[in-house]
Structure formats: C-alpha cells, structure tokens
Design a protein around this motif. Structure first.
Motif, mmCIF file in Angstrom:
data_model
loop_
_atom_site.group_PDB
_atom_site.id
_atom_site.type_symbol
_atom_site.label_atom_id
_atom_site.label_comp_id
_atom_site.label_asym_id
_atom_site.label_seq_id
_atom_site.Cartn_x
_atom_site.Cartn_y
_atom_site.Cartn_z
ATOM 1 N N ARG A 177 0.828 -1.213 0.000
ATOM 2 C CA ARG A 177 0.000 0.000 0.000
ATOM 3 C C ARG A 177 0.863 1.265 0.000
ATOM 4 N N SER A 178 2.171 1.095 -0.061
ATOM 5 C CA SER A 178 3.076 2.242 -0.109
ATOM 6 C C SER A 178 3.020 2.894 -1.482
ATOM 7 N N ALA A 179 3.508 4.122 -1.565
ATOM 8 C CA ALA A 179 3.530 4.830 -2.846
ATOM 9 C C ALA A 179 4.315 4.054 -3.887
ATOM 10 N N GLU A 180 5.457 3.500 -3.484
ATOM 11 C CA GLU A 180 6.313 2.759 -4.403
ATOM 12 C C GLU A 180 5.575 1.565 -5.011
ATOM 13 N N ALA A 181 4.948 0.773 -4.158
ATOM 14 C CA ALA A 181 4.259 -0.424 -4.641
ATOM 15 C C ALA A 181 3.000 -0.068 -5.422
ATOM 16 N N GLN A 182 2.273 0.940 -4.964
ATOM 17 C CA GLN A 182 1.049 1.330 -5.655
ATOM 18 C C GLN A 182 1.346 1.838 -7.070
ATOM 19 N N ARG A 183 2.504 2.447 -7.266
ATOM 20 C CA ARG A 183 2.893 2.865 -8.620
ATOM 21 C C ARG A 183 3.147 1.649 -9.503
ATOM 22 N N VAL A 212 -4.441 4.312 -3.202
ATOM 23 C CA VAL A 212 -3.940 5.522 -2.546
ATOM 24 C C VAL A 212 -4.271 6.701 -3.467
ATOM 25 N N PRO A 213 -5.119 7.617 -3.024
ATOM 26 C CA PRO A 213 -5.617 8.670 -3.910
ATOM 27 C C PRO A 213 -4.522 9.474 -4.618
ATOM 28 N N ASP A 214 -3.471 9.837 -3.908
ATOM 29 C CA ASP A 214 -2.415 10.640 -4.524
ATOM 30 C C ASP A 214 -1.715 9.878 -5.647
ATOM 31 N N ILE A 215 -1.563 8.576 -5.481
ATOM 32 C CA ILE A 215 -0.913 7.771 -6.520
ATOM 33 C C ILE A 215 -1.877 7.534 -7.685
ATOM 34 N N LEU A 216 -3.144 7.304 -7.378
ATOM 35 C CA LEU A 216 -4.142 7.144 -8.441
ATOM 36 C C LEU A 216 -4.168 8.370 -9.346
ATOM 37 N N ALA A 217 -3.997 9.546 -8.736
ATOM 38 C CA ALA A 217 -4.041 10.795 -9.499
ATOM 39 C C ALA A 217 -2.883 10.916 -10.494
ATOM 40 N N GLU A 218 -1.831 10.122 -10.311
ATOM 41 C CA GLU A 218 -0.689 10.157 -11.233
ATOM 42 C C GLU A 218 -0.980 9.421 -12.532
ATOM 43 N N PHE A 219 -2.077 8.654 -12.554
ATOM 44 C CA PHE A 219 -2.418 7.859 -13.727
ATOM 45 C C PHE A 219 -3.658 8.425 -14.413
ATOM 46 N N ASP A 220 -3.882 7.975 -15.629
ATOM 47 C CA ASP A 220 -4.971 8.511 -16.440
ATOM 48 C C ASP A 220 -6.095 7.494 -16.603
ATOM 49 N N PHE A 221 -6.511 6.883 -15.499
ATOM 50 C CA PHE A 221 -7.621 5.944 -15.565
ATOM 51 C C PHE A 221 -8.941 6.720 -15.674
ATOM 52 N N PRO A 222 -9.788 6.371 -16.636
ATOM 53 C CA PRO A 222 -11.062 7.082 -16.771
ATOM 54 C C PRO A 222 -12.020 6.746 -15.633
ATOM 55 N N THR A 223 -12.797 7.720 -15.229
ATOM 56 C CA THR A 223 -13.813 7.499 -14.208
ATOM 57 C C THR A 223 -15.184 7.526 -14.869
ATOM 58 N N PRO A 224 -15.821 6.360 -15.024
ATOM 59 C CA PRO A 224 -17.141 6.324 -15.671
ATOM 60 C C PRO A 224 -18.164 7.136 -14.887
ATOM 61 N N ALA A 225 -19.074 7.765 -15.615
ATOM 62 C CA ALA A 225 -20.095 8.586 -14.965
ATOM 63 C C ALA A 225 -20.973 7.744 -14.052
ATOM 64 N N GLY A 226 -21.221 6.505 -14.457
ATOM 65 C CA GLY A 226 -22.091 5.622 -13.676
ATOM 66 C C GLY A 226 -21.325 4.544 -12.946
ATOM 67 N N LEU A 227 -20.221 4.908 -12.305
ATOM 68 C CA LEU A 227 -19.431 3.931 -11.551
ATOM 69 C C LEU A 227 -20.135 3.624 -10.226
#
Length: 256
Positions: A194-200, A211-226
């Motif tokens: 769950r560390s930043a290193e592993a989550q990357r 981890v929200p800060d690490i997720l923000a580094e990627f460009d995964f789309p967020t579906p409107a109806g998730l």
C-alpha cells in the motif's frame, strides 16, 4: 480465488491471501484463519481496484459501445462461469448494476442477465481461461477486468477495450492469515504493497491504485455511472441472491 481460499482452509500454508472477492476472505473468519477486524484499516482491507470493461477485437468490428450492444443479434459474449469464477461474479454484477444505473428495476435487470447469457457460447472455469478463449479467436467481446486487458496489451496482444459508462468498481482484498508463521512480516508486506512505491507498480501494470495521490498520477477514466458492490446490497446479500448454486438468480438462468 475461491479455490485458493478453500486450499488455505484445507491446510495450505499461507502468510498473506490476496483474492478476487471479499467473501473468499470472510469465509475464513469463522474458522479462525482471518481476523474479524481484517478490514478495519483506512483502505477497508483492499489493496487495488479495477473496473469491468468490454474487450474487443482490433478496430472493434462489432461496434460495441455499451451494455445494449452485447444483446445485438450475432454478438457472442465471452465471460466465465459465475458459479466457479470470482471474476465472472464481478462481470455479472456489473451487467446487472448497469441496468439499475440506467433506471431499470430489478426484474428488468434480471431479464437483461437472462438475455445476456443467451449470447454466451461457452462458460470457462476462470477469467484467465476466458481471456485465453477470446485470444484464441472465440467471441466478439470479452467481459473482463481492465487490468487484465492492459496486461495483455503490454504483452503484445492485439486487443482493445471500452470502459462502459456504467460499470462496477472491482475491489481487491488482502489479509494476513492468522496461522502465518511470520505474522509480523506478513503485516509489514501488506503495509508495503500500500506504499507509494508499490502502488505505482500496480498502476503501471493496469491496476487502479487505492492511494488517492498515486491514483491521481495515472490517467484511468472514471465512468459517470461507476458503482460498487455495496450499492447493490453488499457481498453477503449478493452471494446468496445471485450465486447460490441451487436457488440463486444465475443458477436459475443457467438451468433454463
């Protein structure tokens, strides 16, 4: 996932279990192999996320755009057997929940599942087997994990995928086995992944970091109806209602 859970129950030595479904973790609580508070941390026991997507041939020749596309005449859908595959259960609840998100009632959403299975020519035992079936040329669209198709693409397979507007958030659980010979190291390992290193690393391999800060580094789309499994009543209710091998919704559909 369930087979692995049963193997641990049967005595397979394990320090950490990382499985497809929360029920495969929680079923080990009554027999003392997982602590009752396994998910009491800030991540609710999870290590990564993903979503259910539509995997297609290059160029998307059947023009798959959304859930209604899967019911069009001549479209073959590949998904594993939800009575044996954890991945398939995510697929089925994504399909069902997507109908609810679109304003349909429970009866209409169940009817969608009935029609969907009419387009499934083969039910493999696992999600990995279904990917192999699809890669081998069978079917027009594969229901699967976003991370699975990203991994396949990274290995050079010519596949494309669509993230539908309505889909489910796949939440992947992890827990320490109470009979671990190395409980402290097992807990440290879970902290590490769950560390930043592993989550990357997870993000690079197609999993959505928790981890929200690490997720923000990627460009995964967020579906409107998730939506989540909790929005559909939670795994305890869903497992009984949909996946009971005798009386569940899926069993009834497959028997028809």
């Amino acid at each position: 996932s369930t087979e692995q859970s049963r193997a641990v129950e049967g005595g397979l030595p394990a320090d950490v279990i990382a499985l497809s479904l929360e029920p495969d973790i929680t079923r080990l609580i009554p027999i003392g192999l997982v602590a009752e508070d396994w998910n009491a941390d800030e991540y609710k026991g999870m290590v990564t996320d993903s979503v259910v997507v539509f995997i297609t041939r290059p160029g998307n020749p059947k023009g798959i755009t959304g859930w209604d596309s899967l019911l069009e005449e001549g479209v073959e859908v590949i998904t594993p057997n939800p009575l044996t595959s954890g991945g398939a259960r995510w697929n089925i609840m994504a399909a069902y929940g997507a109908q609810i998100e679109q304003g349909k009632n429970e009866e209409e959403a169940t009817e969608y599942l009935r029609q969907l299975f009419a387009h499934v020519p083969v039910l493999d035992k696992s999600a990995r087997e279904s990917l192999a079936t699809f890669s081998g040329g069978k079917g027009d669209v594969l229901l699967g994990y976003e991370n699975e198709v990203i991994t396949a693409q990274q290995k050079g397979e010519e596949l494309e995928y669509i993230v539908p507007d309505q889909t489910i958030l796949i939440e992947n659980p992890v827990a320490v086995v109470t009979e671990s010979a190395n409980p402290d190291k097992a807990a440290e390992f879970i902290s590490f992944i769950r560390s930043a290193e592993a989550q990357r690393v997870f993000g690079d391999k197609g999993y959505r970091p928790i981890v929200p800060d690490i997720l923000a580094e990627f460009d995964f789309p967020t579906p409107a109806g998730l939506f989540t499994i909790a929005d559909l009543g939670g795994w305890a209710d869903v497992t009984t209602r949909f996946f009971d091998p005798n009386s569940g919704v899926v069993a009834q559909i497959l028997q028809q």
